[in-house]
Enzyme design. Structure first.
Site, PDB file in Angstrom:
ATOM      1  N   THR A 194       0.804  -1.232   0.000  1.00 26.00           N
ATOM      2  CA  THR A 194       0.000   0.000   0.000  1.00 26.00           C
ATOM      3  C   THR A 194       0.837   1.282   0.000  1.00 26.00           C
ATOM      4  O   THR A 194       0.277   2.386   0.005  1.00 26.00           O
ATOM      5  CB  THR A 194      -0.940   0.027   1.217  1.00 26.00           C
ATOM      6  OG1 THR A 194      -0.165  -0.084   2.415  1.00 26.00           O
ATOM      7  CG2 THR A 194      -1.947  -1.111   1.145  1.00 26.00           C
ATOM      8  N   LYS A 195       2.169   1.149  -0.012  1.00 21.34           N
ATOM      9  CA  LYS A 195       3.018   2.344  -0.031  1.00 21.34           C
ATOM     10  C   LYS A 195       2.884   3.083  -1.367  1.00 21.34           C
ATOM     11  O   LYS A 195       2.361   2.555  -2.343  1.00 21.34           O
ATOM     12  CB  LYS A 195       4.485   1.961   0.190  1.00 21.34           C
ATOM     13  CG  LYS A 195       4.767   1.220   1.480  1.00 21.34           C
ATOM     14  CD  LYS A 195       4.414   2.020   2.712  1.00 21.34           C
ATOM     15  CE  LYS A 195       4.867   1.286   3.971  1.00 21.34           C
ATOM     16  NZ  LYS A 195       4.416   1.957   5.215  1.00 21.34           N
ATOM     17  N   ASN A 196       3.398   4.316  -1.415  1.00 24.12           N
ATOM     18  CA  ASN A 196       3.365   5.083  -2.664  1.00 24.12           C
ATOM     19  C   ASN A 196       4.047   4.322  -3.796  1.00 24.12           C
ATOM     20  O   ASN A 196       3.643   4.397  -4.946  1.00 24.12           O
ATOM     21  CB  ASN A 196       4.051   6.438  -2.464  1.00 24.12           C
ATOM     22  CG  ASN A 196       3.274   7.351  -1.532  1.00 24.12           C
ATOM     23  OD1 ASN A 196       2.714   6.905  -0.533  1.00 24.12           O
ATOM     24  ND2 ASN A 196       3.221   8.637  -1.851  1.00 24.12           N
TER      25      ASN A 196
END
Length: 377
Positions: A194-196
């Site tokens: 879910t990180k950038n």
């Protein structure tokens, strides 16, 4: 339900590119430390603006190996870090060191004016966490770190592509603006899905301009081996695998575009919530925020969260309990009231849906429901 994160929308859009690069890995049959890892390390180093990058198994491992490379591995040694950064603390204790906590300021990041007071004879490093995608005040933190000859480790797990602009230098001057991770001694990244910049599983990266640290970290990530079965350091296994590196290499091409969309979404939230009684997240003038999370504050947080859920809107809390009040960290010896800003924030913060594929209509609905609830209360 409008989700906080949704990886499926991005996967659907870029599915063919992901399948193609995964197929390339499968056709070669090399899944550990192959050409895709080497390629992505080179690309990410260039993107971040550093000389060296080492792919590892997770963001937590990135922090742990960085501290180990700096010689932090003895019980009783202390590492300064913000009191609200839950994941970071686990990396510190895994080395045997003790988290020396410092309260936060209004940006949710470590308060640079409170760091010096926390330094003791046992302090070995300072970790600055760029929480929610907002760079910490690195110029002030670096002043303190340099004064006491302490290495600064940047925890960039939520800040891929974020930029820090040194407020003491003219904006057009070369080096006045740098990506986070390239300013301290070492920068650590997570590629949690879910990180950038997220993988299809766990992954992490360590970046540095220090060649000796680079060489040591490369050894430490695989048994401390100079060559197969010739170990010169007591290392471990912490490797970014080929498939994840291949996927991340594809995604890196779009990171700036996705971050720009995150800033656009943040701007829309601000516009629709500007008259709301909730507090909006700060956007500091010397930074380029990448909004991993858009975090509002309200004393009616729990009621608002429940209301939004009933309206089909998911939210999150990052993080609900500051480190010193987490049961497993009771041994640190802190008590309630020691870090008032972190404690207050933990009771008020609420993370709104935020990911590049979020629709404008969904942003409007989220904001409308927040306004509707808070105006009634």
């Amino acid at each position: 339900m409008i989700p906080v994160f949704d990886t499926t929308r991005q996967i659907k859009k870029y599915r063919r590119q992901f399948i193609k690069t995964i197929d390339e890995v499968m056709s070669k049959g090399n899944f550990i430390l192959g050409s895709k890892v080497a390629q992505f390390e080179k690309e990410f180093a260039a993107y971040t603006g550093v000389k060296f990058a080492v792919g590892v198994a997770s963001g937590t491992d990135a922090l742990m190996l960085s501290m180990q490379a700096l010689g932090i591995n003895n019980p009783g040694e202390e590492v300064i870090m913000p009191a609200n950064s839950y994941p970071t603390a686990f990396a510190v204790v895994s080395t045997g060191a003790r988290p020396r906590l410092v309260d936060i300021d209004g940006s949710f990041n470590i308060d640079p004016l409170k760091i010096e007071k926390a330094i003791t004879a046992k302090t070995r490093a300072i970790i600055a966490v760029h929480l929610f995608g907002q760079p910490a005040d690195l110029q002030k933190i670096m002043q303190t770190a340099n004064k006491y000859n302490l290495p600064l480790i940047e925890d960039c797990a939520q800040a891929h592509g974020a930029v820090y602009k040194n407020p003491t230098l003219p904006s057009g001057l070369r080096g006045a603006s740098k990506k986070v991770g390239s300013i301290g001694k070492i920068g650590c990244y997570s590629f949690y899905p879910t990180k950038n910049l997220g993988a299809f599983g766990d992954g992490g990266m360590i970046v540095t301009n220090d060649e000796e640290l680079f060489k040591k970290i490369k050894l430490l990530r695989m048994y401390g081996e100079e060559e197969r079965y010739k170990s010169v350091l007591q290392g471990r296994i912490s490797r970014l695998d080929e498939i994840q590196a291949a996927i991340l290499s594809v995604k890196l091409q779009y990171l700036d575009k996705w971050n720009e969309r995150r800033r656009e979404i943040a701007g829309k939230y601000r516009s629709h919530l500007e008259n709301s009684p909730c507090r909006l997240p700060p956007a500091l003038p010397f930074t380029k925020h990448v909004y991993h999370l858009f975090v509002i504050r309200t004393k009616k947080r729990d009621l608002l969260k429940n209301y939004l859920e009933k309206k089909g809107i998911a939210t999150g809390i990052h993080y609900p309990v500051p480190i010193h009040l987490v049961p497993s960290f009771k041994s640190l010896g802190y008590k309630e009231g020691d870090f008032p800003e972190s404690e207050k924030a933990a009771k008020e913060i609420l993370s709104l849906p935020m990911f590049p594929e979020l629709k404008d209509s969904e942003i409007v609905k989220v904001a409308q429901e927040i306004n509707s609830f808070l105006e009634k209360k």
